[in-house]
Design an enzyme around this catalytic site. Structure first.
Site, mmCIF file in Angstrom:
data_model
loop_
_atom_site.group_PDB
_atom_site.id
_atom_site.type_symbol
_atom_site.label_atom_id
_atom_site.label_comp_id
_atom_site.label_asym_id
_atom_site.label_seq_id
_atom_site.Cartn_x
_atom_site.Cartn_y
_atom_site.Cartn_z
ATOM 1 N N GLY A 179 -10.041 -9.143 5.539
ATOM 2 C CA GLY A 179 -8.635 -9.435 5.788
ATOM 3 C C GLY A 179 -8.143 -8.782 7.068
ATOM 4 N N GLY A 233 -14.529 -5.927 3.253
ATOM 5 C CA GLY A 233 -13.310 -6.716 3.342
ATOM 6 C C GLY A 233 -13.341 -7.562 4.595
ATOM 7 N N GLN A 257 4.880 -8.543 4.386
ATOM 8 C CA GLN A 257 4.945 -8.238 2.954
ATOM 9 C C GLN A 257 6.355 -8.395 2.404
ATOM 10 O OE1 GLN A 257 3.158 -4.400 3.441
ATOM 11 N NE2 GLN A 257 1.137 -5.093 2.774
ATOM 12 N N CYS A 298 0.827 -1.219 0.000
ATOM 13 C CA CYS A 298 0.000 0.000 0.000
ATOM 14 C C CYS A 298 0.855 1.261 0.000
ATOM 15 C CB CYS A 298 -0.908 0.012 1.231
ATOM 16 S SG CYS A 298 -2.194 -1.240 1.191
ATOM 17 N N ASN A 299 2.033 1.182 0.621
ATOM 18 C CA ASN A 299 2.862 2.373 0.815
ATOM 19 C C ASN A 299 3.971 2.543 -0.217
ATOM 20 O OD1 ASN A 299 1.493 3.237 3.074
ATOM 21 N ND2 ASN A 299 2.918 2.321 4.535
#
Length: 424
Positions: free
Chosen positions: A193, A191, A122, A52-53
């Site tokens: 998650g 969502g 991640q 995301c970043n």
């Protein structure tokens, strides 16, 4: 020959969500992307880290300039984004800076929320995917194992990862400022998650009722709804639950939008003018940007959270300093390993050259040694071996001590030339 390490990419620090969204890799994109990455002339190994970043590529390359051009072209072609669109926020790190940067990323020091736990998983996931695609060789495998070690140490030895729900907390604060006290108001979480679960539990703890969980994965949605004493509906029925909602938090892993203008607009007809706050925590975005233009609707995404999150990070100064000290230690540790790996061919060649000379000289005097007993012959051979080892010991120690510094490179080259060693 060990090639230099280069990282190149864009992150939330200088790129808006819209650009990160365009550059982000979805699960279905990786196989084709890694085939393209392996075909680059200047790249030997590569790992893609898309979150995301940030969207970054770590690679060992033939040189900085050639690697930079190849990786920039790779990002542009793989994501079909013109290079001029990301030229301004594009950054690169080279050699020790690239190592330190990745270790800081794994530790959560380069995240919008300092210490956020998702990035550690991640980084590990990116490495495993690159391994599966046969794109992470010995160098990047060692690099990412070092990053995982650094991230694990930062989290276990400091309190850097203490606020995993900061995104949700800040977003809920924005919602409260917009629509008033959240207690007793209705919410929809899209969502099921990790981030959606954090959101649902945080909103429950703030007294929001009822909370409806919406997801394509109905079993996960039902499980989460049961945990928060809410209800669940399939994604196909989202328009119906939007009519009653006052706050919507969306965080899915979808590659496209899941909340559109049409569904929100249709829901607005039955809302009797009640305001709706929509918080989009996903990259790529879950919510069409035009939703924010609808009357009575306020849309916020990650760009809107940056200022408040930056202020929070400033309050974690001591923990950040401790984590940075760990990163420095692990960066030095990796540099030491890398110097040893870089010198290994030279040192092995020196020892082999010494063995060749020893064997040749013993062969010359073999007739004179014919009358020696086995024990005496062994003593002579041990003496010759010891003399060679002593002569090579100091040069090897000196080149190890100076490896990594500018003069060390020249010393290693001079040593190879003096002994007539051709290194790859």
């Amino acid at each position: 020959r060990l090639m230099p390490i280069l990282s190149l990419g864009v992150s939330y620090r200088r790129a808006p969500v819209e650009l990160l969204e365009r550059l982000a890799f979805a699960d279905d994109d990786y196989s084709k992307a890694y085939r393209r990455l392996r075909d680059l002339g200047a790249v030997h190994e590569g790992v893609i880290l898309s979150t995301c970043n940030r969207v970054e590529v770590f690679a060992d390359v033939t040189s900085y300039h050639a690697g930079f051009l190849d990786l920039k072209r790779f990002l542009s072609e793989a994501r079909e984004v013109p290079p001029e669109d990301f030229a301004e926020p594009l950054y690169s790190h080279y050699e020790d800076e690239a190592v330190q940067h990745l270790f800081a990323v794994a530790a959560g020091l380069d995240s919008m929320v300092v210490g956020e736990p998702q990035i550690f998983a991640q980084v590990r996931g990116a490495y495993r995917r690159a391994e599966a695609e046969q794109s992470a060789g010995p160098m990047l495998s060692a690099l990412f194992r070092g990053a995982i070690r650094a991230g694990r140490r930062a989290r276990s030895e400091t309190a850097i990862g203490a606020s995993p729900s900061a995104f949700v907390e800040v977003g809920a604060g924005l919602a409260q400022a917009e629509i008033g006290d959240l207690h007793g108001r209705s919410a929809v979480v899209v969502g099921a998650g990790a981030m959606a679960t954090l959101a649902a539990k945080h909103l429950r703890d703030r007294g929001m009722r009822p909370i409806t969980v919406v997801s394509r994965n109905t079993s996960k949605a039902e499980k989460l709804a049961e945990e928060i004493d809410g209800e669940s509906v399939p994604l196909s029925e989202i328009a119906s639950v939007l009519r009653e909602a006052e706050l919507v938090v969306s965080s899915t892993g979808a590659s496209g939008t899941v909340i559109g203008v049409e569904s929100v607009g249709a829901a607005g007809e039955g809302r009797s003018g009640r305001p709706l706050f929509v918080l989009d925590l996903a990259v790529p975005r879950d919510v069409e940007p035009e939703v924010g233009d609808l009357p009575g609707v306020r849309l916020a995404d990650l760009d809107d959270l940056r200022g408040e999150l930056a202020a929070r990070n400033e309050g974690a100064g001591d923990q950040i300093a401790q984590a940075r000290a760990i990163i420095e230690q692990e960066t030095r540790r990796f540099a030491t390993w890398r110097r040893a790996a870089k010198l290994a061919p030279l040192i092995q060649a020196l020892k082999e050259r010494g063995d060749e000379v020893r064997a040749a000289e013993l062969a010359k005097v073999a007739p004179k040694l014919a009358g020696l007993s086995p024990k005496e012959r062994e003593a002579v051979e041990n003496l010759a071996e010891g003399i060679v080892a002593k002569l090579l010991h100091d040069p090897i120690v000196r080149v190890k001590e100076r490896a990594g510094a500018g003069p060390g490179e020249g010393l290693a080259a001079a040593l190879a030339e003096l002994f007539g060693i051709d290194l790859p």
